[in-house]
Motif scaffolding. Structure first.
Motif, PDB file in Angstrom:
ATOM      1  N   LYS A  17       0.832  -1.200   0.000  1.00  0.00           N
ATOM      2  CA  LYS A  17       0.000   0.000   0.000  1.00  0.00           C
ATOM      3  C   LYS A  17       0.873   1.260   0.000  1.00  0.00           C
ATOM      4  O   LYS A  17       0.652   2.184  -0.783  1.00  0.00           O
ATOM      5  N   GLN A  18       1.857   1.288   0.866  1.00  0.00           N
ATOM      6  CA  GLN A  18       2.745   2.453   0.959  1.00  0.00           C
ATOM      7  C   GLN A  18       3.548   2.638  -0.328  1.00  0.00           C
ATOM      8  O   GLN A  18       3.729   3.759  -0.803  1.00  0.00           O
ATOM      9  N   ARG A  19       4.011   1.541  -0.901  1.00  0.00           N
ATOM     10  CA  ARG A  19       4.817   1.638  -2.125  1.00  0.00           C
ATOM     11  C   ARG A  19       3.995   2.190  -3.281  1.00  0.00           C
ATOM     12  O   ARG A  19       4.471   3.019  -4.055  1.00  0.00           O
ATOM     13  N   LEU A  20       2.746   1.747  -3.404  1.00  0.00           N
ATOM     14  CA  LEU A  20       1.873   2.260  -4.455  1.00  0.00           C
ATOM     15  C   LEU A  20       1.635   3.757  -4.261  1.00  0.00           C
ATOM     16  O   LEU A  20       1.695   4.531  -5.222  1.00  0.00           O
ATOM     17  N   MET A  21       1.388   4.181  -3.032  1.00  0.00           N
ATOM     18  CA  MET A  21       1.192   5.607  -2.755  1.00  0.00           C
ATOM     19  C   MET A  21       2.450   6.403  -3.099  1.00  0.00           C
ATOM     20  O   MET A  21       2.363   7.502  -3.651  1.00  0.00           O
ATOM     21  N   THR A  22       3.614   5.841  -2.807  1.00  0.00           N
ATOM     22  CA  THR A  22       4.873   6.513  -3.117  1.00  0.00           C
ATOM     23  C   THR A  22       5.031   6.691  -4.618  1.00  0.00           C
ATOM     24  O   THR A  22       5.391   7.768  -5.091  1.00  0.00           O
ATOM     25  N   HIS A  23       4.750   5.644  -5.374  1.00  0.00           N
ATOM     26  CA  HIS A  23       4.835   5.739  -6.843  1.00  0.00           C
ATOM     27  C   HIS A  23       3.868   6.803  -7.372  1.00  0.00           C
ATOM     28  O   HIS A  23       4.242   7.638  -8.197  1.00  0.00           O
TER      29      HIS A  23
ATOM     30  N   GLY B 283       8.313   7.791  -6.166  1.00  0.00           N
ATOM     31  CA  GLY B 283       8.760   6.418  -6.402  1.00  0.00           C
ATOM     32  C   GLY B 283       9.912   6.403  -7.388  1.00  0.00           C
ATOM     33  O   GLY B 283      10.712   7.333  -7.443  1.00  0.00           O
ATOM     34  N   ALA B 284       9.977   5.409  -8.179  1.00  0.00           N
ATOM     35  CA  ALA B 284      11.041   5.266  -9.169  1.00  0.00           C
ATOM     36  C   ALA B 284      10.952   6.354 -10.239  1.00  0.00           C
ATOM     37  O   ALA B 284       9.868   6.833 -10.566  1.00  0.00           O
ATOM     38  N   LYS B 285      12.082   6.703 -10.779  1.00  0.00           N
ATOM     39  CA  LYS B 285      12.139   7.706 -11.852  1.00  0.00           C
ATOM     40  C   LYS B 285      11.266   7.263 -13.035  1.00  0.00           C
ATOM     41  O   LYS B 285      10.600   8.070 -13.664  1.00  0.00           O
ATOM     42  N   TYR B 286      11.265   5.964 -13.309  1.00  0.00           N
ATOM     43  CA  TYR B 286      10.489   5.426 -14.430  1.00  0.00           C
ATOM     44  C   TYR B 286       9.000   5.730 -14.270  1.00  0.00           C
ATOM     45  O   TYR B 286       8.330   6.128 -15.221  1.00  0.00           O
ATOM     46  N   THR B 287       8.459   5.546 -13.079  1.00  0.00           N
ATOM     47  CA  THR B 287       7.021   5.732 -12.872  1.00  0.00           C
ATOM     48  C   THR B 287       6.646   7.193 -12.676  1.00  0.00           C
ATOM     49  O   THR B 287       5.486   7.563 -12.865  1.00  0.00           O
TER      50      THR B 287
ATOM     51  N   PRO C  69      -1.007   8.052 -13.571  1.00  0.00           N
ATOM     52  CA  PRO C  69      -1.034   7.199 -12.389  1.00  0.00           C
ATOM     53  C   PRO C  69      -0.665   5.755 -12.727  1.00  0.00           C
ATOM     54  O   PRO C  69      -0.784   5.319 -13.871  1.00  0.00           O
ATOM     55  N   VAL C  70      -0.223   5.044 -11.704  1.00  0.00           N
ATOM     56  CA  VAL C  70       0.091   3.630 -11.864  1.00  0.00           C
ATOM     57  C   VAL C  70      -0.906   2.819 -11.044  1.00  0.00           C
ATOM     58  O   VAL C  70      -1.467   3.312 -10.059  1.00  0.00           O
TER      59      VAL C  70
END
Length: 95
Positions: free
Chosen positions: A29-35, A40-44, A49-50
């Motif tokens: 959940k936290q990682r998705l919010m970060t992206h 998040g990653a430079k790519y995203t 939205p992802v």
């Protein structure tokens, strides 16, 4: 006090441009919010939205990293096949 074992996840995101991003985390959940917040990653960051379309829980960080690496080596077609075999809806696979 009882301590829970750490959980490790391999995950696949579908970016707004229909590309896939793969990673690992201990908190989905936290990682998705970060992206989606752009941290998040430079790519995203430029493909928001992802949406998290798949994840697997693995016993160790090492296994999660190996799973991530192996998935990244697949072609787009092979990734789609893998995701279909693991129950990801077709609407998330089409470009």
């Amino acid at each position: 006090m009882e301590q829970r074992a750490k959980q490790y996840f391999f995950y696949v995101l579908r970016c707004a441009d229909a590309t896939f991003y793969t990673g690992f985390t201990t908190d989905l959940k936290q990682r998705l919010m970060t992206h989606n917040s752009g941290r998040g990653a430079k790519y995203t960051r430029v493909r928001r939205p992802v949406k998290m379309i798949y994840h697997e829980q693995l016993a160790t960080k090492s296994l999660a990293l190996k799973k991530e690496y192996a998935f990244k080596q697949l072609t787009r077609q092979q990734k789609e096949c893998y995701l279909r075999e693991h129950g990801v809806a077709e609407k998330y696979l089409l470009k």
